[in-house]
Write an enzyme that holds these catalytic residues in place. Structure first.
Site, short mmCIF file in Angstrom:
data_model
loop_
_atom_site.label_atom_id
_atom_site.label_comp_id
_atom_site.label_asym_id
_atom_site.label_seq_id
_atom_site.Cartn_x
_atom_site.Cartn_y
_atom_site.Cartn_z
N HIS A 1 1.48 -5.93 0.44
CA HIS A 1 1.85 -7.36 0.38
C HIS A 1 1.06 -8.10 1.46
CE1 HIS A 1 4.16 -10.81 -0.63
NE2 HIS A 1 5.26 -10.59 0.05
N ARG B 1 -5.66 -19.52 -4.77
CA ARG B 1 -5.58 -19.57 -3.31
C ARG B 1 -6.86 -18.98 -2.70
NH1 ARG B 1 -0.10 -16.36 -2.53
NH2 ARG B 1 -1.31 -14.98 -3.89
N ASP C 1 -5.51 -12.74 -0.10
CA ASP C 1 -5.84 -12.04 1.14
C ASP C 1 -7.31 -11.64 1.24
OD1 ASP C 1 -3.20 -12.07 2.19
OD2 ASP C 1 -2.66 -10.54 0.73
N SER D 1 8.40 -10.62 -0.31
CA SER D 1 9.00 -11.43 0.77
C SER D 1 9.99 -12.45 0.21
CB SER D 1 7.92 -12.12 1.60
OG SER D 1 7.00 -12.81 0.79
N HIS E 1 -3.35 -7.79 -8.42
CA HIS E 1 -2.11 -8.55 -8.22
C HIS E 1 -1.07 -8.10 -9.24
CE1 HIS E 1 0.68 -11.90 -7.71
NE2 HIS E 1 0.16 -11.99 -6.51
N1 AMX Z 1 -7.95 -1.07 -5.76
C1 AMX Z 1 -7.78 0.13 -6.34
N2 AMX Z 1 -6.79 0.43 -7.19
C2 AMX Z 1 -5.95 -0.57 -7.48
C3 AMX Z 1 -6.08 -1.86 -6.96
C4 AMX Z 1 -7.13 -2.10 -6.05
N3 AMX Z 1 -7.30 -3.28 -5.45
N4 AMX Z 1 -5.08 -2.63 -7.44
C5 AMX Z 1 -4.35 -1.84 -8.25
N5 AMX Z 1 -4.87 -0.60 -8.28
C6 AMX Z 1 -4.32 0.57 -8.98
C7 AMX Z 1 -2.90 0.81 -8.49
O1 AMX Z 1 -2.89 1.50 -7.26
C8 AMX Z 1 -2.30 1.58 -9.63
O2 AMX Z 1 -2.78 2.90 -9.52
P1 AMX Z 1 -1.83 4.17 -9.94
O3 AMX Z 1 -1.59 3.97 -11.39
O4 AMX Z 1 -2.66 5.32 -9.57
O5 AMX Z 1 -0.58 4.01 -9.11
C9 AMX Z 1 -2.98 0.94 -10.85
O6 AMX Z 1 -4.17 0.30 -10.34
C10 AMX Z 1 -2.13 -0.09 -11.56
O7 AMX Z 1 -1.71 -1.08 -10.64
P2 AMX Z 1 -1.46 -2.59 -11.11
O8 AMX Z 1 -0.37 -2.58 -12.12
O9 AMX Z 1 -2.75 -3.24 -11.46
O10 AMX Z 1 -0.98 -3.29 -9.74
P3 AMX Z 1 0.49 -3.36 -9.14
O11 AMX Z 1 1.18 -4.51 -9.78
O12 AMX Z 1 1.17 -2.06 -9.17
O13 AMX Z 1 0.18 -3.70 -7.61
C11 AMX Z 1 -1.06 -4.72 -5.85
C12 AMX Z 1 -0.37 -4.93 -7.20
C13 AMX Z 1 -1.43 -6.08 -5.29
C14 AMX Z 1 -0.08 -4.05 -4.89
C15 AMX Z 1 -2.31 -3.85 -6.06
O14 AMX Z 1 -3.24 -4.53 -6.88
C16 AMX Z 1 -2.98 -3.46 -4.75
O15 AMX Z 1 -2.61 -2.44 -4.16
N6 AMX Z 1 -4.00 -4.25 -4.25
C17 AMX Z 1 -4.62 -4.03 -2.99
C18 AMX Z 1 -3.71 -4.52 -1.87
C19 AMX Z 1 -3.61 -6.02 -1.86
O16 AMX Z 1 -4.59 -6.74 -1.95
N7 AMX Z 1 -2.38 -6.54 -1.70
C20 AMX Z 1 -2.14 -8.00 -1.56
C21 AMX Z 1 -1.52 -8.63 -2.77
C22 AMX Z 1 -1.25 -10.10 -2.55
C23 AMX Z 1 -0.12 -10.28 -1.57
O17 AMX Z 1 1.01 -9.94 -1.86
N8 AMX Z 1 -0.38 -10.79 -0.41
#
Ligand code: AMX
Length: 435
Positions: free
Chosen positions: A272, A327, A373, A242, A318
């Site tokens: 996000h 947070r 979140d 964002s 994250h």
């Molecule tokens: N559950 C399961 N798998 C997860 C995970 C979770 N909570 N978080 C990361 N992973 C996986 C990813 O999907 C990725 O898998 P892949 O290699 O098969 O594609 C792998 O772990 C590596 O990811 P990463 O480098 O640790 O995370 P990222 O920087 O690519 O993404 C985020 C970060 C937040 C999108 C991810 O942790 C996620 O999807 N979390 C769940 C959704 C969430 O809570 N989003 C809110 C974030 C905060 C915000 O912006 N408001």
């Protein structure tokens, strides 16, 4: 006492000189190397943006102009009788780097209340949305429509001098922020309630007015929660979807309205800001499937079921953080104070003790700890705001207070059009084979 605009105006020349001198002396220096993995990996860790309001440390979490969340809770002005900081104060801090006085914050509350009315056509636009249109889509639509009022767009069309860009950008930002409670509240009342929107109380603060329009103005604890919520969701440095979107779109000299609505569209994605809605759904599904007061083993099995079905555990992980999000901790402290016996809070707390272990064993995510979140929905549902689809709108109101200060600085510093270089895979193959 100085108004916010006066305070800001006094700071701009010095900051312009500072950046000019920095570029002149060090502009040619190499900051880091970039790997192909980073290019194909969402640009993670590439140091390439300026963001004045906050810096995120992967271990410690966010600092707003150098202050941690507990620092902000201690130092920023509160409402009379309140204990949580007012988001007005954080906006002031993000914009100026200074902790405002109580009077300055009261004046800012009054100024936002005075600017809160929506143009009639924006009210009608919201009222005509089908209740099945996601609240975030309605939100972004309404903010886009405020473009009609943009002082920046009008001044630009008249040929305003570059040096003066920041003035109408400031005015637009103040206007759009001031109008968000009426937009967010109207969407909520239309979709979930009777469509009646309470008037803004000009003697009250921003969070009270938002709470009151939603229908929770009588509940002092909910209003306090809103003050905390709107403070901690504002800003998380510049590279998140964002914030980066607001900056990128703004770099084309699109108005604050258009820049913010673009940012809201990014916030509406499930990786996000939409994660807060996903978390509550996931927790509710878990409760409905396994019940409350269950063993750690049962929760562990449920977490594995989510992971094995190819889904993420929402609220965990994250892109930058590698520890529990402060947070999350601030909201947990709030829950421990106000709703320690709530079964849903207990469930969230129990997940907090188990999920990091399971995610570590799963071995994919770089950060097995909860983010912002993972907690917000449980607090909102406790007070009766149970419509999870709506939660990201509240995040968006807060995020406006974080991304718009940077947009004002972008204009004050004459930041150029953002335009990184891209290649197709054939080119990348050639480039890396030569290295
Ligand atoms: N559950 C399961 N798998 C997860 C995970 C979770 N909570 N978080 C990361 N992973 C996986 C990813 O999907 C990725 O898998 P892949 O290699 O098969 O594609 C792998 O772990 C590596 O990811 P990463 O480098 O640790 O995370 P990222 O920087 O690519 O993404 C985020 C970060 C937040 C999108 C991810 O942790 C996620 O999807 N979390 C769940 C959704 C969430 O809570 N989003 C809110 C974030 C905060 C915000 O912006 N408001």
């Amino acid at each position: 006492t100085a108004t916010l605009k006066e305070t800001l105006a006094a700071m701009i020349p010095e900051q312009q000189e500072r950046v000019k001198a920095l570029k002149k002396e060090h502009g040619h220096k190499v900051i880091q190397e970039v790997t192909l993995d980073q290019v194909y990996g969402g640009m993670r860790g590439i140091k390439s943006m300026v963001w004045e309001g906050s810096v995120l440390d992967s271990e410690e979490g966010i600092r707003f102009r150098g202050l941690t969340i507990p620092d902000c809770q201690a130092q920023l002005p509160k409402a009379p009788g309140g204990e949580e900081p007012l988001p007005e104060g954080l906006f002031w801090l993000l914009l100026t780097g200074q902790v405002p006085s109580e009077q300055q914050v009261r004046d800012l509350s009054a100024e936002w209340a005075a600017r809160a009315d929506l143009p009639k056509f924006v009210e009608e636009l919201i009222d005509r949305c089908p209740t099945t249109l996601h609240p975030m889509a309605q939100f972004s639509l309404a903010v886009t429509a405020l473009e009609h009022e943009s002082a920046f767009a009008k001044a630009y069309a008249k040929g305003i001098n570059k040096k003066e860009y920041w003035g109408p950008t400031f005015e637009d930002s103040m206007d759009v922020i001031a109008k968000l409670p009426n937009i967010a509240g109207r969407i909520y009342r239309n979709i979930y309630k009777d469509g009646k929107v309470a008037p803004i109380d000009k003697s009250q603060d921003y969070s009270y007015n938002l709470s009151n329009i939603l229908g929770f103005g009588e509940n002092k604890d909910f209003v306090e929660l809103m003050r905390l919520y709107l403070t901690i969701h504002t800003d998380h440095e510049g590279g998140n979807v964002s914030a980066h979107t607001a900056h990128l779109v703004g770099s084309a000299l699109s108005s604050p309205m258009l820049s913010l609505s673009a940012a809201l569209n990014g916030l509406a994605g499930p990786l996000h800001g939409l994660a807060n809605q996903e978390v509550l759904r996931w927790i509710e599904q878990m409760r409905d499937t396994i019940g409350t007061g269950v063993s750690d083993e049962t929760i562990k099995d449920y977490l594995w079921k989510t992971l094995n079905s190819g889904r993420v555990v929402p609220g965990y992980g994250h892109a930058v953080l590698r520890k529990t999000d402060p947070r999350y901790m601030a909201q947990r402290e709030f829950a421990l104070k106000h709703l320690p016996e709530d079964p849903m809070f207990k469930l969230v707390s129990q997940v907090y003790t188990i999920a990091p272990g399971v995610l570590t064993e799963h071995g994919k995510t770089k950060n097995p700890y909860p983010n912002v979140d993972a907690h917000s929905g449980v607090l909102l549902q406790y007070y009766g705001l149970k419509e999870a689809n709506y939660y990201t709108v509240l995040f968006g109101v807060s995020r406006a207070l974080g991304v718009l200060p940077q947009l004002i600085w972008d204009r004050a510093l004459g930041m150029p059009l953002e335009r990184p270089k891209s290649f197709d895979t054939t080119h990348w193959e050639k480039i890396v084979k030569k290295l």
